[in-house]
Every structure is written in structure tokens, then in C-alpha cells.
Design a protein around this motif. Structure first.
Motif: not given
Ligand code: GAL
Ligand code: ZN
Length: 675
Positions: A105, A108-109, A165-167, A170, A207, A210
């Protein structure tokens, strides 16, 4: 665990010339004739299986080796050895359907998609189980196969994607920080969270930082994130390496790169037998810069752990749909190959055997063209392979002569610059400028990490490393005490291990070496006449760029002073006697313009001598030596013919006398004791 050093000589029992081969791209008819053709070209090694997970495991838990068994048999029969790869850079579609949560990811998601490669996150614990399972299956299946001599892990980790930025990332980032800091107070201090009300109450508050969301993120948090992603790459690879080593301890294991946000001077490389450096000199579009840039990238690879393998070497026209590299001209591939070897390659694999007719790299040229007709490149490779036979015995366990070391290969030093560049040149850009200045003057220059063995060096240059460890400083101090000459560039030593700015006068932990501190500093704005400053060095006025520092002398004396406007008369470069050696502190950037005047002064101070006397401009000369003898490589980097008859010994490659044409190469040997 093993130590890493630029002085390590190879692990291969002989030099091999190979090709990256993807039999899954070719018809049975083409595959049948390939091994014979390879032999004709002198190829005795292929790299296989790199992206073939969908063939090796067509369904979840169903494994099929028939295709590769047959190909390996065919190759082995023709006398060609094999490097197999873990195919984990291209997970199959059944997996991404079943586990869409494996997809990477972006910041920006946006989730990555099946349909290219490196789409799956190597942090995800369930994916890592799949990775271990396919590695185990391959390892068990091939552990006794006599054709397979080595393994490559994955493919260019972090080549297309770094900050995920995947779970899983994280969650693992929080675990990583919890383990590192143990208490949230410690993290708050290290990150300086008092700034902009960032303080955290618990690790679960944190977090992944970013870029621009909405303003610049915390630099300390960014450094930890980069270290985290590097650690995830190391862990992911380690799980594969363990399995491969257990199956067959005789296999040579490496990875191919080199990419950003992988910490090569860490367990990542300690886990491996040698470094793999993918070499594409055509990425430099300016042909006049290409030879020195190529040499620099090779020496940078060698800085990590000595002699290396080139798992991919450019052969021809190549690119993806957004770019195309410069195409090697007639004779250029030969010169590129010899340069790669001169600077430390102990085996080399051309990318690729034949250009593929489909897929995202349908224009990546191979030794053979799309139409499978042998042409110039095929014959050039055949010629190179013949020439290499004479060299091979002398390459064995030989070291590239290095007497000048330029600091390189430190993930943190690169990271802190990338996180907070302020428009300054990166450590890499400066190192390249320095390397070029010494290489063009025929000095035995290399890139060396400051914690490595500095004993063979006369001169060491630490360009502008904002962050360095106490171990490095101690090692540098020993080097100077024993008579070495050290150069420290502006802005060095100005950050703490947490990536905060130091609280002491600059250069902080380097002050005792420099014998001077920085009283004032400022930015030199490009193209602003008001910002033009110069210093007086060796009786000449030399223009400074990027940055100025006003030095306050302690035990040091001034070598150069500023001679412009408000800076006039202030010390700009200082020299300090330390033990039996000297430390030069340079209060500006080490640019090409400054080096013109500075290099002769340093050469004098460090008593440098060129590799050989009387070498003409434009002839690149490199020495690789061992008990067996001293090999001299002479490469003509100009557009006209050059003399190269000053290389001593007998000629192993190229003309024995007369002129060396453009792209020409001459290799000679002075045999040593073992002969
Ligand atoms: C490398 C990669 C290869 C191929 C090649 C040409 O970066 O490892 O798989 O993509 O570049 O682009
Ligand atoms: Zn991830």
C-alpha cells in the motif's frame, strides 16, 4: 558472524561468464538449441527461476518442477551450471486473490495490484510463510543437483517500492519501536516530539510517517522508518537464507541490487556469501561521464564486502516503457565487461540471453535479438569469453589495489541526507566527484566504509557525513595516529544517532581530530552573485559552492582562508597534526572545482603515487593483485587512440603493442610467487 570488508576476495572457485535465462519465455524449439548456442558464446552459467513462482507452484500447495528439471538437465548436459532464484518478487495470482491483504500500500493509501511485480509486502507474516514454503520446496528438490552451484534471493528488494503503508507494516513498525525504545518516553525524547505537539502516550499511537501529510514529517521518525523497512528486507531474506543453507551448505548465496533503503553493511549482507551488483552503465546518458560513473558504481559495490558477482550486466538496447538506456556501441560491451571485472567482479552474468517478445520488458535487449539470429553482440560475447580464459587464473582471490578511501556504503549516512537534503548534494554525488578526481589522475582509489580496515590506505576522505558512529570515529583516529591522512568535509558529525542536531560545537565527535570548530556557517545560493564566495588555496582563488563555514582554530592551522566580502581572512580549510598523521578539515563542499586545487595538495601530504608512472590522460588503469601476480587493466576512455605500452608484464588481452583504439582494453600481468 562474518565481518564485511572491501578487502574480501571471491568465494567462487573460478570466474564464470553467464546469462540470465528465462526458459519459460521460449518455445521448445528455441530451448532445445539454446544450451549449444550458449556454449558457442562461451556462456557456462545461467540464472534461472527468478520470476517463475506461478510455474513452480501453479496452485496453493501444489508444486511442479518438471519444466525446470528438464531445462536444468539440458543445460547441465551441455556443461552449463545453474544459479537458481527464490521467485518471491512475483507472487502468483491465486495468492493475491486469496490474500488481497498481502498487496503493498502506498503512502496515499492505494493498494498495489497483480499484473507487474513486487506487488506483495514482504513484512506480512502470512506471506512470509508462503515465501518460506516455496523456498523450502525448491531447496529440498534441488539440494543434491550437481548443476546448481548458487542461489539468488528474491530480486532487487526495494527496487520498485520501499515505503509500504499496509496494515502489517503499520503493526510491525510499532513492534520495532517498542523493542528499540522499550518505553514511550524514550521514543518521545529521541524523536523530539515536543516539536509541533507530537508526543505519544503509547506505541500504538504511532503511525508510519508519510511525506507531506500535510507538512514535512519528523526527521527522527523518518530515519526510524527507513531503518525499519531495511530491517524488514533483512528479516525477509534471512528466512530464505536459513532454509537454503540448511538444505545445502555448499551453495553460494547472494542477492542482486543495489537499491536504496536496504542496509547492505548489516546482517543483510553478513547473511550472504558475497554481494550481487546489477550493472547497467547505460543509465548514464552522458557518454563522456559513463566510464567514470561505471567505475564509481563498481567501487561502491565493492565497498560493501569486497569482490562481487554481477548477476545482471547490460548487454544492449534496454529499457521499460518510460525510458531506454544508451545502447553499447561496437566494442563498448567488451570494455564495460573488462571494467566491471577490473573493479572487482568475480563472475558476471549478462542480462539477458535473448530479448523477450512480450511483457513489460519486451525491449530489454539480450545477447540475442528477438529474432534469435546471432549478430554483433553474440560474437562480441564469444570473443570476450575467449579472452577471459587467459585472465581467469589471476583473478582468483585477487584484490583491487586501493590506497585512497572515500567514505561510502552507510545506510544511515545516506538516509539522513535523503530525509533532510536542503538542496545539498548527496553523499553519493560528492563521493562520485571525489572518486572521479583521483581516478582520472590514475591513483588507486576506492570506496571504503569508515569502520572497515583502513590499514592499506594512505588517504581517507569523509566528505559530508552528518551522522557517523563512535566506532567510525575511533577507527579514523587510529588510522591518523598511525600516519594516515584524513580529510573531513563540512557539515560532518552534526547529527546524533537519533537524527537530531548535536548540542556541541561542530564537528562534534570529530572535533579532536579536526583541531578546529565551526564558528559560523551559511548556504551559498546558486546563481546569486551576492552569494559568490571564494577561498585562497595554494596561491589561487578557488570558488566555493553550496556552503561556507568559518573555522575557529584550536590545535589546527589554516591552510586556506576565505577571501571574499564579510568572510575575508577567516579560516576555511585547516590542518591538524594528530599522532603521526594529519587531518584536513574543509569548511565547504568538496566540489570538482575545489578538488582541482586540493587534490595535488593532498597527494603531496599523503605521498600518493599513481598506479604506474607515465600514464596518458584518458587511460583508466586499475590493478588487481594476488600471490599469483599483478594484473593491470588499461581502458581507453577517449575517442582517439592512446598508448598503453607502459603497462608492465606480458599481455593477456588486447594488443601487445601499438595504439589502443577507442573502447580498447589491454590487460597485462606481472607474475608473482605462485608461478
Ligand atoms: C533489473 C531487474 C531485472 C530486470 C532488469 C532490466 O533491475 O533485476 O529483473 O528488470 O533490471 O530492467
Ligand atoms: Zn507492507
Amino acid at each position: 558472524m562474518k565481518t564485511l570488508s572491501y578487502r574480501h576476495t571471491g568465494v567462487f572457485d573460478r570466474f564464470r561468464l553467464g546469462a540470465a535465462y528465462y526458459p519459460e519465455h521460449w518455445s521448445e524449439k528455441e530451448r532445445q538449441s539454446d544450451p549449444e548456442r550458449m556454449r558457442e558464446a562461451g556462456i557456462d552459467l545461467v540464472r534461472l527461476g527468478e520470476f517463475a513462482w506461478d510455474m513452480l507452484e501453479p496452485e496453493d500447495g501444489v508444486f511442479d518442477f518438471d519444466f525446470f528439471d528438464q531445462e536444468i538437465e539440458r543445460l547441465f548436459h551441455a556443461g552449463i551450471e545453474v544459479i537458481f532464484c527464490t521467485p518471491t518478487a512475483a507472487p502468483p495470482r491465486w495468492m493475491t486473490r486469496k490474500h488481497p491483504e498481502f498487496l503493498r500500500r502506498s503512502g496515499n493509501g492505494v493498494f498495489m495490484q497483480h499484473g507487474s511485480r513486487q506487488h506483495v509486502c514482504t513484512t506480512n507474516p502470512e506471506f512470509r510463510e508462503y515465501s518460506k514454503r516455496i523456498t523450502r520446496q525448491i531447496a529440498e528438490h534441488y539440494k543434491k543437483h550437481p548443476a546448481i552451484i548458487a542461489f539468488q534471493t528474491d530480486n532487487e528488494l526495494h527496487c520498485h517500492f520501499t515505503y509500504c503503508y499496509c496494515s502489517s507494516c503499520q503493526e510491525e513498525f510499532q513492534n520495532y519501536l517498542r523493542e528499540k525504545y522499550t518505553s514511550i518516553d524514550r521514543l518521545n525524547k529521541a524523536w523530539g516530539t515536543a516539536f509541533w505537539a507530537q508526543s505519544y502516550h503509547d506505541f500504538s499511537d504511532i503511525e508510519l510517517p508519510r511525506e507531506q501529510a500535510p507538512a514535512w514529517p519528523n526527521p527522527a521518525a523518518m530515519l526510524d522508518m527507513r531503518r525499519f523497512h531495511a530491517a524488514m528486507a533483512t528479516r525477509f531474506q534471512h528466512e530464505q537464507v536459513e532454509i537454503l543453507r540448511a538444505a545445502n551448505p555448499g551453495w553460494i548465496i547472494f542477492h542482486n541490487g543495489l537499491m536504496a533503503v536496504v542496509d547492505y553493511r548489516s546482517d543483510f549482507s553478513r547473511d550472504l556469501d558475497l554481494i550481487g551488483f546489477d550493472c547497467y552503465p547505460g543509465f548514464v546518458s552522458d557518454a563522456s561521464r559513463r566510464p567514470v560513473r561505471h567505475a564509481f558504481t563498481l567501487d561502491r559495490a565493492r565497498a560493501i564486502d569486497g569482490n562481487f558477482i554481477i548477476p545482471e550486466h547490460q548487454t544492449s538496447f534496454g529499457g521499460q516503457n518510460g525510458y531506454v538506456l544508451a545502447t553499447p556501441e561496437p566494442g563498448e560491451l567488451r570494455q564495460l565487461t573488462f571494467r566491471s571485472i577490473a573493479h572487482g567482479a568475480d563472475s558476471l552474468i549478462y542480462f539477458r540471453w535473448r530479448s523477450c517478445r512480450f511483457g513489460s520488458e519486451e525491449y530489454w535487449g539480450g545477447i540475442l535479438d528477438h529474432d534469435n539470429i546471432p549478430r554483433r553482440r553474440f560474437y562480441e560475447v564469444s570473443g570476450i569469453s575467449r579472452e577471459l580464459k587467459a585472465l581467469a587464473p589471476y583473478l582468483q582471490r585477487s584484490e583491487v589495489r586501493t590506497e585512497i578511501g572515500i567514505a561510502a556504503a552507510d545506510a544511515d549516512a545516506d538516509a539522513v541526507h535523503a530525509i533532510y537534503p536542503m538542496g545539498f548534494p548527496s553523499p553519493d554525488v560528492v563521493a562520485e566527484e571525489l572518486h572521479r578526481a583521483f581516478l582520472l589522475r590514475h591513483y588507486p582509489v576506492g570506496l571504503v566504509h569508515p569502520e572497515d580496515d583502513l590499514s592499506p590506505l594512505k588517504l581517507y576522505i569523509l566528505p559530508h557525513w552528518e551522522l557517523l558512529r563512535q566506532e567510525a570515529v575511533d577507527n579514523l583516529a587510529d588510522f591518523v595516529k598511525n600516519g594516515g591522512t584524513l580529510v573531513i568535509g563540512a557539515r560532518s558529525g552534526t547529527r546524533t544517532a537519533d537524527n537530531q542536531i548535536i548540542s556541541e560545537p561542530r564537528p562534534g565527535i570529530l572535533t579532536h581530530l579536526a583541531g578546529a570548530t565551526v564558528e559560523e556557517y551559511g548556504k551559498l545560493i546558486p546563481d546569486d552573485p551576492h552569494s559568490e564566495h571564494a577561498l585562497m588555496l595554494s596561491g589561487q582563488s578557488v570558488r566555493a559552492d553550496h556552503f561556507y563555514e568559518v573555522l575557529k582554530l584550536g590545535t589546527a592551522t589554516a591552510v586556506a582562508c576565505w577571501n571574499s566580502r564579510f568572510l575575508a581572512g577567516a579560516p576555511a580549510i585547516a590542518v591538524n597534526q594528530f599522532g603521526q598523521g594529519k587531518v584536513f578539515y574543509v569548511g565547504t563542499y568538496l566540489t570538482g572545482a575545489l578538488l582541482e586545487t586540493l587534490v595535488p595538495l593532498l597527494a603531496d601530504a599523503a605521498k600518493l603515487a599513481p598506479i604506474l608512472p607515465g600514464l596518458p590522460d584518458g587511460l583508466e588503469v586499475i590493478e588487481r593483485y594476488s600471490e599469483r601476480g599483478r594484473l593491470f587493466f588499461g581502458l581507453n576512455n577517449t575517442d582517439s587512440s592512446l598508448k598503453a605500452d607502459m603497462l608492465p608484464g606480458c599481455t593477456l588481452a588486447g594488443p601487445a603493442d601499438g595504439l589502443l583504439p577507442p573502447y580498447g582494453v589491454r590487460v597485462t600481468v606481472l607474475p608473482g610467487n605462485e608461478n
